[in-house]
Scaffold this motif. Structure first.
Motif, PDB file in Angstrom:
ATOM      1  N   ALA A 242      -9.939  25.008   0.033  1.00 31.64           N
ATOM      2  CA  ALA A 242      -9.199  24.046   0.856  1.00 31.64           C
ATOM      3  C   ALA A 242      -9.592  22.615   0.499  1.00 31.64           C
ATOM      4  N   LEU A 243     -10.880  22.391   0.253  1.00 37.25           N
ATOM      5  CA  LEU A 243     -11.328  21.064  -0.157  1.00 37.25           C
ATOM      6  C   LEU A 243     -10.751  20.716  -1.523  1.00 37.25           C
ATOM      7  N   ARG A 244     -10.749  21.685  -2.411  1.00 36.97           N
ATOM      8  CA  ARG A 244     -10.170  21.458  -3.746  1.00 36.97           C
ATOM      9  C   ARG A 244      -8.689  21.099  -3.624  1.00 36.97           C
ATOM     10  N   ASP A 245      -7.970  21.783  -2.754  1.00 30.15           N
ATOM     11  CA  ASP A 245      -6.553  21.489  -2.542  1.00 30.15           C
ATOM     12  C   ASP A 245      -6.352  20.059  -2.028  1.00 30.15           C
ATOM     13  N   TYR A 246      -7.249  19.621  -1.149  1.00 37.78           N
ATOM     14  CA  TYR A 246      -7.160  18.251  -0.630  1.00 37.78           C
ATOM     15  C   TYR A 246      -7.260  17.244  -1.762  1.00 37.78           C
ATOM     16  N   TRP A 247      -8.255  17.433  -2.627  1.00 33.55           N
ATOM     17  CA  TRP A 247      -8.436  16.482  -3.718  1.00 33.55           C
ATOM     18  C   TRP A 247      -7.247  16.481  -4.667  1.00 33.55           C
ATOM     19  N   LEU A 248      -6.710  17.660  -4.988  1.00 34.56           N
ATOM     20  CA  LEU A 248      -5.555  17.726  -5.883  1.00 34.56           C
ATOM     21  C   LEU A 248      -4.344  17.032  -5.259  1.00 34.56           C
ATOM     22  N   TRP A 249      -4.142  17.280  -3.959  1.00 31.44           N
ATOM     23  CA  TRP A 249      -3.027  16.623  -3.272  1.00 31.44           C
ATOM     24  C   TRP A 249      -3.203  15.120  -3.275  1.00 31.44           C
ATOM     25  N   LEU A 250      -4.401  14.631  -2.921  1.00 37.54           N
ATOM     26  CA  LEU A 250      -4.622  13.194  -2.818  1.00 37.54           C
ATOM     27  C   LEU A 250      -4.428  12.527  -4.176  1.00 37.54           C
ATOM     28  N   ARG A 251      -4.971  13.141  -5.217  1.00 39.80           N
ATOM     29  CA  ARG A 251      -4.828  12.571  -6.565  1.00 39.80           C
ATOM     30  C   ARG A 251      -3.358  12.462  -6.958  1.00 39.80           C
ATOM     31  N   ASP A 252      -2.638  13.551  -6.806  1.00 42.59           N
ATOM     32  CA  ASP A 252      -1.259  13.582  -7.276  1.00 42.59           C
ATOM     33  C   ASP A 252      -0.334  12.734  -6.397  1.00 42.59           C
ATOM     34  N   ALA A 253      -0.573  12.772  -5.084  1.00 39.69           N
ATOM     35  CA  ALA A 253       0.297  12.021  -4.170  1.00 39.69           C
ATOM     36  C   ALA A 253       0.064  10.523  -4.273  1.00 39.69           C
ATOM     37  N   ALA A 254      -1.173  10.116  -4.545  1.00 36.14           N
ATOM     38  CA  ALA A 254      -1.492   8.684  -4.557  1.00 36.14           C
ATOM     39  C   ALA A 254      -1.119   8.008  -5.867  1.00 36.14           C
ATOM     40  N   LEU A 255      -1.057   8.773  -6.940  1.00 29.01           N
ATOM     41  CA  LEU A 255      -0.852   8.154  -8.243  1.00 29.01           C
ATOM     42  C   LEU A 255       0.482   7.403  -8.320  1.00 29.01           C
ATOM     43  N   ASP A 256       1.531   7.964  -7.762  1.00 27.55           N
ATOM     44  CA  ASP A 256       2.823   7.284  -7.782  1.00 27.55           C
ATOM     45  C   ASP A 256       2.778   5.976  -6.999  1.00 27.55           C
ATOM     46  N   HIS A 257       2.047   5.972  -5.900  1.00 28.06           N
ATOM     47  CA  HIS A 257       1.930   4.739  -5.102  1.00 28.06           C
ATOM     48  C   HIS A 257       1.144   3.681  -5.871  1.00 28.06           C
ATOM     49  N   HIS A 258       0.123   4.117  -6.597  1.00 27.79           N
ATOM     50  CA  HIS A 258      -0.638   3.167  -7.412  1.00 27.79           C
ATOM     51  C   HIS A 258       0.256   2.570  -8.484  1.00 27.79           C
ATOM     52  N   ARG A 259       1.039   3.408  -9.123  1.00 31.10           N
ATOM     53  CA  ARG A 259       1.945   2.923 -10.170  1.00 31.10           C
ATOM     54  C   ARG A 259       2.987   1.960  -9.610  1.00 31.10           C
ATOM     55  N   ALA A 260       3.332   2.148  -8.336  1.00 33.19           N
ATOM     56  CA  ALA A 260       4.314   1.271  -7.694  1.00 33.19           C
ATOM     57  C   ALA A 260       3.705  -0.047  -7.223  1.00 33.19           C
ATOM     58  N   GLY A 261       2.389  -0.202  -7.415  1.00 31.54           N
ATOM     59  CA  GLY A 261       1.737  -1.453  -7.070  1.00 31.54           C
ATOM     60  C   GLY A 261       1.264  -1.565  -5.641  1.00 31.54           C
ATOM     61  N   ARG A 262       1.227  -0.446  -4.912  1.00 32.32           N
ATOM     62  CA  ARG A 262       0.762  -0.491  -3.528  1.00 32.32           C
ATOM     63  C   ARG A 262      -0.760  -0.535  -3.479  1.00 32.32           C
ATOM     64  N   THR A 263      -1.296  -1.026  -2.373  1.00 37.06           N
ATOM     65  CA  THR A 263      -2.737  -1.068  -2.162  1.00 37.06           C
ATOM     66  C   THR A 263      -3.220   0.277  -1.613  1.00 37.06           C
ATOM     67  N   PRO A 264      -4.535   0.521  -1.626  1.00 36.68           N
ATOM     68  CA  PRO A 264      -5.048   1.743  -0.996  1.00 36.68           C
ATOM     69  C   PRO A 264      -4.639   1.869   0.468  1.00 36.68           C
ATOM     70  N   LEU A 265      -4.656   0.763   1.228  1.00 37.54           N
ATOM     71  CA  LEU A 265      -4.268   0.833   2.631  1.00 37.54           C
ATOM     72  C   LEU A 265      -2.785   1.174   2.778  1.00 37.54           C
ATOM     73  N   GLU A 266      -1.940   0.526   2.004  1.00 37.86           N
ATOM     74  CA  GLU A 266      -0.512   0.826   2.064  1.00 37.86           C
ATOM     75  C   GLU A 266      -0.253   2.287   1.697  1.00 37.86           C
ATOM     76  N   THR A 267      -0.970   2.755   0.711  1.00 39.52           N
ATOM     77  CA  THR A 267      -0.813   4.145   0.281  1.00 39.52           C
ATOM     78  C   THR A 267      -1.283   5.099   1.367  1.00 39.52           C
ATOM     79  N   ALA A 268      -2.424   4.806   1.972  1.00 39.40           N
ATOM     80  CA  ALA A 268      -2.937   5.668   3.035  1.00 39.40           C
ATOM     81  C   ALA A 268      -1.946   5.735   4.194  1.00 39.40           C
ATOM     82  N   ARG A 269      -1.377   4.611   4.573  1.00 40.61           N
ATOM     83  CA  ARG A 269      -0.399   4.593   5.667  1.00 40.61           C
ATOM     84  C   ARG A 269       0.746   5.573   5.390  1.00 40.61           C
TER      85      ARG A 269
END
Length: 332
Positions: A242-269
């Motif tokens: 379950a912890l491994r799944d969390y990390w895989l989800w966070l990595r994959d879900a956040a990468l597109d937001h990073h590429r779009a120029g969002r901040t960590p806070l905007e991405t977390a929201r």
């Protein structure tokens, strides 16, 4: 449920639930009539003493000859002064370097106290102070820097505790630079330090994340009967996955937001409002997603894995506190 739990033949864990800030688990391995080993110590002086007193009957005829600190976060070694002065303390070389570089207990206490005073100040200064106060919680830190480990290793080593072989292996850098695990193979128990947060949101302070994923695979490969995490209840393979799944989800879900120029806070929201996040929403301290995003974004920006700078840590604390103040995790 907090308290001393037997998790294997001659092996105990003092478990602190739910496993939030500073609520770190510790361990004890006993070879009856000969010697004992302690795994980690608590940063709150009252809890450190309480744990030592709970362990006392178990080591009455098996003196504590050794201790291991799994990494450099204070909540896993600032109670070292409760150990017998003759006990040998072992950690990884990278963890010892981190201990020497981290803020000492007195400095962190001052920062947390200041945070309590300024937490109502509007804006990021108040938010950073408020979150710093959350990190300390009600803990009372030691007045001086506790005794540091006196023995280190680079990748792997073993300790002989009254004829019991205890295996130590560094699997970091992951959570911190020098994360190590303690494997008691004859009892089927592994003490993982903060490579495992169970029912408690993990924090990627150092990275890279791929190392953490590899470390989880290493833990699963041992197929231990019991894993004692750094935070949260003891567990088995399902919780590690379950912890491994969390990390895989966070990595994959956040990468597109990073590429779009969002901040960590905007991405977390955005991420905490998705249905995918529901699988982990109930974990302790869910706002810590912002801390891990800070590290991921820093490395995706081209910076090498490293402990967080003061500025990056403060910015991450502001983001985490902001999520809480916005009610990001409240049921809709």
């Amino acid at each position: 449920m907090s308290g001393l739990q037997q998790v294997g033949d001659g092996v105990w864990a003092f478990v602190r639930t739910p496993g939030g800030w500073g609520e770190a688990n510790t361990g004890l391995v006993v070879a009856p009539g000969t010697a004992s080993l302690v795994v980690d110590t608590a940063w709150d002086v009252a809890w450190a003493q309480r744990i030592a007193e709970a362990q006392a009957p178990l080591v009455a005829d098996a003196p504590i000859t050794d201790a291991v600190n799994t990494h450099n976060d204070g909540d896993h070694w600032w109670g070292n002064d409760t150990l017998p002065p003759t006990a040998r303390i072992t950690t990884s070389a990278a963890a010892l370097e981190g201990m020497r570089e981290d803020l000492p207990p007195r400095a962190l206490a001052v920062l947390a106290g200041t945070g309590s005073l300024i937490r109502r100040v509007p804006g990021p200064i108040g938010a950073a102070g408020a979150y710093m106060a959350r990190v300390r919680g009600g803990a009372r830190f030691p007045r001086r820097t506790p005794r540091m480990p006196d023995t280190t290793f680079a990748t792997a080593t073993s300790l002989d505790i009254g004829g019991r072989t205890i295996e130590l292996e560094q699997l970091g850098p992951c959570h911190t630079a020098g994360d190590l695990v303690v494997r008691v193979a004859d009892a089927g128990v592994v003490f993982t330090g903060d490579l495992l947060f169970i029912g408690s949101t993990p924090i990627l302070w150092h990275g890279p994340l791929d190392n953490w994923l590899s470390a989880l695979d290493r833990l699963l490969g041992w197929d231990a009967a019991v894993y004692v995490p750094g935070h949260g209840p003891t567990c088995g393979a399902a919780e590690i996955r379950a912890l491994r799944d969390y990390w895989l989800w966070l990595r994959d879900a956040a990468l597109d937001h990073h590429r779009a120029g969002r901040t960590p806070l905007e991405t977390a929201r955005k991420l905490v409002r998705t249905r995918d996040f529901d699988a982990w929403r109930h974990w302790e301290s869910p706002e810590r997603i912002a801390l891990s995003l800070s590290t991921l974004f820093d490395q995706w920006n081209g910076n090498p894995p490293a402990p967080p700078t003061v500025t990056r840590r403060a910015t991450a604390f502001v983001a985490a506190e902001t999520l809480l103040r916005e009610g990001a995790f409240e049921a809709s």
